[in-house]
Design an enzyme around this catalytic site. Structure first.
Site, PDB file in Angstrom:
ATOM      1  N   TYR A 195       0.842  -1.202   0.000  1.00 47.36           N
ATOM      2  CA  TYR A 195       0.000   0.000   0.000  1.00 47.36           C
ATOM      3  C   TYR A 195       0.877   1.253   0.000  1.00 47.36           C
ATOM      4  CZ  TYR A 195       0.778   0.725   5.058  1.00 47.36           C
ATOM      5  OH  TYR A 195       1.345   0.947   6.300  1.00 47.36           O
ATOM      6  N   CYS A 196       0.294   2.338  -0.515  1.00 47.30           N
ATOM      7  CA  CYS A 196       0.907   3.659  -0.451  1.00 47.30           C
ATOM      8  C   CYS A 196      -0.127   4.604   0.145  1.00 47.30           C
ATOM      9  CB  CYS A 196       1.415   4.114  -1.818  1.00 47.30           C
ATOM     10  SG  CYS A 196       0.146   4.294  -3.093  1.00 47.30           S
ATOM     11  N   TRP A 197      -0.093   5.876  -0.214  1.00 48.42           N
ATOM     12  CA  TRP A 197      -1.013   6.843   0.400  1.00 48.42           C
ATOM     13  C   TRP A 197      -2.463   6.622  -0.030  1.00 48.42           C
ATOM     14  CZ3 TRP A 197      -1.259   9.840   4.386  1.00 48.42           C
ATOM     15  CH2 TRP A 197      -2.186  10.885   4.441  1.00 48.42           C
ATOM     16  N   TYR A 205      -3.273   3.759   2.350  1.00 50.73           N
ATOM     17  CA  TYR A 205      -3.301   4.119   3.768  1.00 50.73           C
ATOM     18  C   TYR A 205      -4.579   4.859   4.130  1.00 50.73           C
ATOM     19  CZ  TYR A 205      -2.505   6.802   8.002  1.00 50.73           C
ATOM     20  OH  TYR A 205      -2.671   7.375   9.240  1.00 50.73           O
ATOM     21  N   SER A 237       2.224   2.355  -5.047  1.00 48.26           N
ATOM     22  CA  SER A 237       1.971   0.952  -4.701  1.00 48.26           C
ATOM     23  C   SER A 237       1.753   0.097  -5.943  1.00 48.26           C
ATOM     24  CB  SER A 237       0.759   0.838  -3.764  1.00 48.26           C
ATOM     25  OG  SER A 237      -0.376   1.454  -4.316  1.00 48.26           O
TER      26      SER A 237
END
Length: 349
Positions: free
Chosen positions: A94-96, A123, A102
């Site tokens: 995952y990323c933001w 996130y 991601s």
């Protein structure tokens, strides 16, 4: 392939071998999915550089430079932390927002043959699940507060009760703060990080059993207790610990030995109380500290500062009481015995 959990339990119980946070280190440090590892595809400096290029020059150039940086960093992760994983390894990335960072990293991992999934919404979707649990959903189990004046060893008794089989929630431990002006234990987690740790702990509670929580204000140091737990604490019944002032002062002197051993730190905290206690009293307390009369200082702090505030709060408290336990020494043996008594009171019908 994306993974879209509907609640925290679905996320924490998902059968992934590793959860990978590919955000920059500063983002990860503020908060992350519990148990995740940080393999940033852009460092803080690289992320700032790409963002500046995106705003000041062009989106195309930013994406081109960003792609090269992501590929370079991904190669380092694959050759380093991920080098020992076999073909059956299944990560969640995952990323933001579940976007380019991601998906770029997941694409590279999937080309290797790993069965990787991306957290849908990144996130931000995880954070929404945390907020739902702590802000919008009623607390899942019955709360009993462990209450008492300053110096009654409530935290130590809380953990003694846990060793005796009680279900406990240690807010001071999660917030890395002992809940008083002298309570700093180092850097506190960010509010979001505190809430993530709290949500994880709450998710592990057995809703059929009461949970023992130390009576706190709405803040532990600088960290705010989220609404669902705070509402449950406000409505909770209490077990009260009582002890004579000299017993409490002696315990505080032992429990805050780190403060006693740091005269400058102790003096700074005393000076910070000047607005509340006045110059003359603070000078008297500083004198006790300089003379090494720390137990006398603890006794006067309780009498003049802590006890009046506790008494005022208790007068406003309209919740019921489970019972009262009396401490005579607050040494290690008695704390264990008191913890066992508290555990027994929690399990009584």
């Amino acid at each position: 392939m994306t993974f879209a959990p509907h609640d925290l339990a679905e996320l924490t119980g998902a059968p992934f071998d590793t959860v990978i946070d590919v955000r920059a280190p500063s983002e990860f440090a503020e908060d992350h999915v519990p148990g995740a590892i940080n393999l940033p595809v852009l460092s803080d400096e690289e992320r700032a550089r790409v963002g500046t290029i995106y705003v000041q020059e062009s989106a195309f150039l930013a994406r081109k430079i960003g792609a090269a940086l992501v590929a370079r960093n991904a190669a380092q992760h694959i050759e380093g932390p991920l080098s020992d994983h076999d073909g059956g390894w299944q990560p969640l990335v995952y990323c933001w927002r579940g976007g380019q960072r991601s998906n770029s990293f997941a694409s590279i991992l999937s080309q290797i043959g790993w069965r990787v999934q991306v957290l849908d919404g990144g996130y931000q979707s995880y954070r929404r699940l945390v907020k739902d649990k702590l802000y919008d959903t009623p607390f899942p189990t019955n709360v009993v507060l462990l209450d008492g004046y300053t110096g009654t060893a409530k935290t130590a008794i809380l953990w003694a009760a846990a060793r005796a089989g009680a279900q406990v929630l240690d807010l001071e431990g999660l917030a890395n703060h002992r809940g008083s002006l002298f309570g700093s234990m180092g850097d506190q987690p960010a509010q979001k990080g505190f809430e993530s740790a709290l949500a994880e702990r709450i998710g592990a509670l057995d809703p059929a059993r009461p949970v023992l929580v130390e009576a706190e204000s709405s803040k532990v140091g600088e960290r705010v207790v989220p609404p669902s737990l705070w509402a449950a604490m406000r409505a909770a019944r209490r077990i009260t610990v009582e002890a004579e002032p000299d017993v409490r002062a002696a315990y505080l002197t032992r429990a805050y030995a780190d403060i006693v051993a740091d005269p400058d730190r102790l003096d700074a905290v005393l000076v910070s109380l000047t607005r509340l206690q006045g110059h003359d009293r603070i000078q008297a307390w500083r004198g006790l500290a300089r003379e090494g009369r720390v137990q006398d200082l603890a006794a006067d702090l309780m009498r003049q500062h802590y006890d009046p505030r506790y008494a005022k709060q208790r007068d406003r408290d309209e919740t019921g009481r489970v019972g009262t336990i009396r401490a005579e020494r607050l040494d290690d043996a008695e704390i264990e015995a008191l913890g066992a008594r508290v555990a027994g009171m929690l399990s009584a019908p």
